[in-house]
Design a protein around this motif. Structure first.
Motif, mmCIF file in Angstrom:
data_model
loop_
_atom_site.group_PDB
_atom_site.id
_atom_site.type_symbol
_atom_site.label_atom_id
_atom_site.label_comp_id
_atom_site.label_asym_id
_atom_site.label_seq_id
_atom_site.Cartn_x
_atom_site.Cartn_y
_atom_site.Cartn_z
ATOM 1 N N ALA A 1 0.825 -1.207 0.000
ATOM 2 C CA ALA A 1 0.000 0.000 0.000
ATOM 3 C C ALA A 1 0.857 1.254 0.000
ATOM 4 N N THR B 1 -15.967 1.477 5.183
ATOM 5 C CA THR B 1 -14.878 0.582 5.553
ATOM 6 C C THR B 1 -15.447 -0.807 5.754
ATOM 7 N N TYR C 1 -6.854 -6.394 3.386
ATOM 8 C CA TYR C 1 -6.883 -5.133 2.646
ATOM 9 C C TYR C 1 -6.273 -4.016 3.483
ATOM 10 N N VAL C 2 -5.467 -3.196 2.836
ATOM 11 C CA VAL C 2 -4.842 -2.058 3.509
ATOM 12 C C VAL C 2 -5.050 -0.824 2.649
ATOM 13 N N SER C 3 -5.367 0.286 3.300
ATOM 14 C CA SER C 3 -5.585 1.544 2.585
ATOM 15 C C SER C 3 -4.262 2.241 2.334
ATOM 16 N N GLU D 1 -7.778 0.936 -1.370
ATOM 17 C CA GLU D 1 -7.378 -0.252 -0.626
ATOM 18 C C GLU D 1 -6.719 -1.249 -1.579
ATOM 19 N N THR D 2 -5.702 -1.929 -1.088
ATOM 20 C CA THR D 2 -4.993 -2.908 -1.908
ATOM 21 C C THR D 2 -4.955 -4.262 -1.215
ATOM 22 N N ARG E 1 -12.061 0.864 -4.122
ATOM 23 C CA ARG E 1 -12.553 1.906 -3.233
ATOM 24 C C ARG E 1 -14.060 1.744 -3.101
#
Length: 304
Positions: free
Chosen positions: A31, A252, A258-260, A267-268, A284
Motif C-alpha cells: 500500500a 470501511t 486489505y490495507v488503505s 485499498e490494496t 474503493r
C-alpha cells in the motif's frame, strides 16, 4: 485534499527479485508503494472535500436547506426571552456506496524477467483505473446537481475572466449565502487556454505555484484556485465552493488483508496463488454526495 503534483518521481533503488516477493506478500508495504507510485489523485476528493461515514453501505443527508430562518429577529428587552423559530430542514436524500475494484495477475516469470518495473506498472495502472472511474462518477453527480448558470462576456484577457468571476461571487454574496466560490474548474483544453492567457499577460508568479515551471496543481492566481480534470465535461468553467459543495461517503468493509494506501484513498490486496503468481487488487468503496447545489455555478459564454 492537499494540492497534488505530477509526475511523481520514481523510487531511486531497484528491488531485487527476493525483495519484490517480500513486497507482494506484505500488503501494508504494498500500500505504501502504491501511494509512492500513483501519478494521479482523486479530483473527487478535492472538489467534494467533506468526509462522510457510510457505515452500513449508505448515507442519509439533507440537501437544499433554506439560507435564512422563517422568522425575523425581534428586539429583546433586558432579561427577556428570545423569540424562537423552527429552522426548516432540507430535502432528505440518500446514497448507496458502490465497491469499485479491479484485479490483475503478476506471475513469477514476469517478476524474474522484468523485475520491479512489472510490479510498479501494475500497481500504478490499477490505482489510476480506480481513480479515473471514481472521478468520472463524482463529476457526473456534480454536473447533474449543480444547475445554476451565469452568462459571461468572452474570456479574452485575465481581466475579463476575473471580472466575470468576481461578478458571480458578488451576486451570490448579496444573497447572504455565506458561500465562498473560490475554485475554478475547467476541462483540460479550456484550462490550457486559460493558462496560456495568463502566461501571455505575465499574470503568473515567477517562482512559487507556477504550473508552467513545476506542474503543480491547483494553480493559484487572483485569490482563486484553478484546477482541471479530464472528467470535466463541456467547455464552460465552473465556479464552486469546495467546503460547502459536498463530500465523499466511504465505507470501511474491514476485509482481512486489505490495507488503505495513505493519501490515495485506495485499498490494496495481494494474494499468493497456487499457480506461481500473485493476484493484486485495488478498490474503493464510496459514493459522491452533493449537499449544497448552490455551492456551484456554471459560467457560460466565455468562448473558451
Amino acid at each position: 485534499m492537499p494540492s497534488y503534483t505530477y509526475p511523481v518521481a520514481a523510487p531511486n533503488r531497484t528491488l531485487t527479485t527476493e525483495e519484490i516477493h517480500i513486497l507482494l506478500t506484505n500488503t501494508r508495504v504494498l500500500a505504501r508503494r502504491l501511494a509512492d507510485l500513483t501519478q494521479m489523485r482523486f479530483v473527487a476528493d478535492y472538489l467534494l472535500s467533506g468526509r462522510f461515514d457510510a457505515t452500513g453501505g449508505g448515507i442519509f443527508y439533507e440537501t437544499g436547506e433554506e439560507i435564512f430562518a422563517a422568522d425575523a429577529p425581534e428586539a429583546v428587552a433586558p432579561g427577556s426571552e428570545y423569540p424562537k423559530t423552527v429552522l426548516t430542514a432540507g430535502e432528505l436524500a440518500s446514497a448507496r456506496t458502490v465497491k469499485w475494484g479491479i484485479e490483475t495477475d503478476i506471475t513469477d516469470e514476469k517478476i524474474a524477467q522484468q523485475g520491479q518495473v512489472v510490479v510498479d506498472r501494475a500497481l500504478a495502472r490499477l490505482a489510476n483505473t480506480v481513480i479515473r472511474h471514481v472521478d468520472a462518477t463524482a463529476w457526473g453527480v456534480i454536473a447533474s446537481k449543480v444547475t445554476s448558470t451565469e452568462a459571461s462576456a468572452a474570456w479574452t484577457t485575465p481581466g475579463a475572466a476575473l471580472e466575470a468571476i468576481v461578478r458571480v461571487q458578488e451576486e451570490r454574496a448579496a444573497l447572504g449565502t455565506g458561500l465562498d466560490l473560490s475554485t475554478v474548474v475547467l476541462a483540460p483544453a479550456q484550462y490550457a487556454k486559460v493558462l496560456a492567457m495568463l502566461v501571455d499577460a505575465d499574470a503568473l508568479p515567477r517562482n512559487d505555484s507556477n504550473p508552467v515551471l513545476d506542474g503543480t496543481l491547483p494553480l493559484r492566481a487572483f485569490g482563486l484556485e484553478w484546477v482541471t480534470s479530464p472528467h470535466v465535461t463541456g467547455t464552460d468553467p465552473w465556479l464552486i465552493d469546495r467546503a460547502q459543495l459536498g463530500g465523499m461517503a466511504d465505507q470501511t468493509l474491514g476485509s482481512p488483508g486489505y490495507v488503505s494506501a495513505s493519501g490515495v484513498g485506495i485499498e490494496t490486496l495481494s494474494n499468493r496463488h497456487k499457480d506461481d503468481k500473485y493476484e493484486v487488487r485495488a478498490r474503493r468503496v464510496t459514493v459522491p454526495v452533493v449537499t449544497e447545489p448552490m455551492a456551484g455555478v456554471r459560467i457560460t459564454g466565455t468562448g473558451l
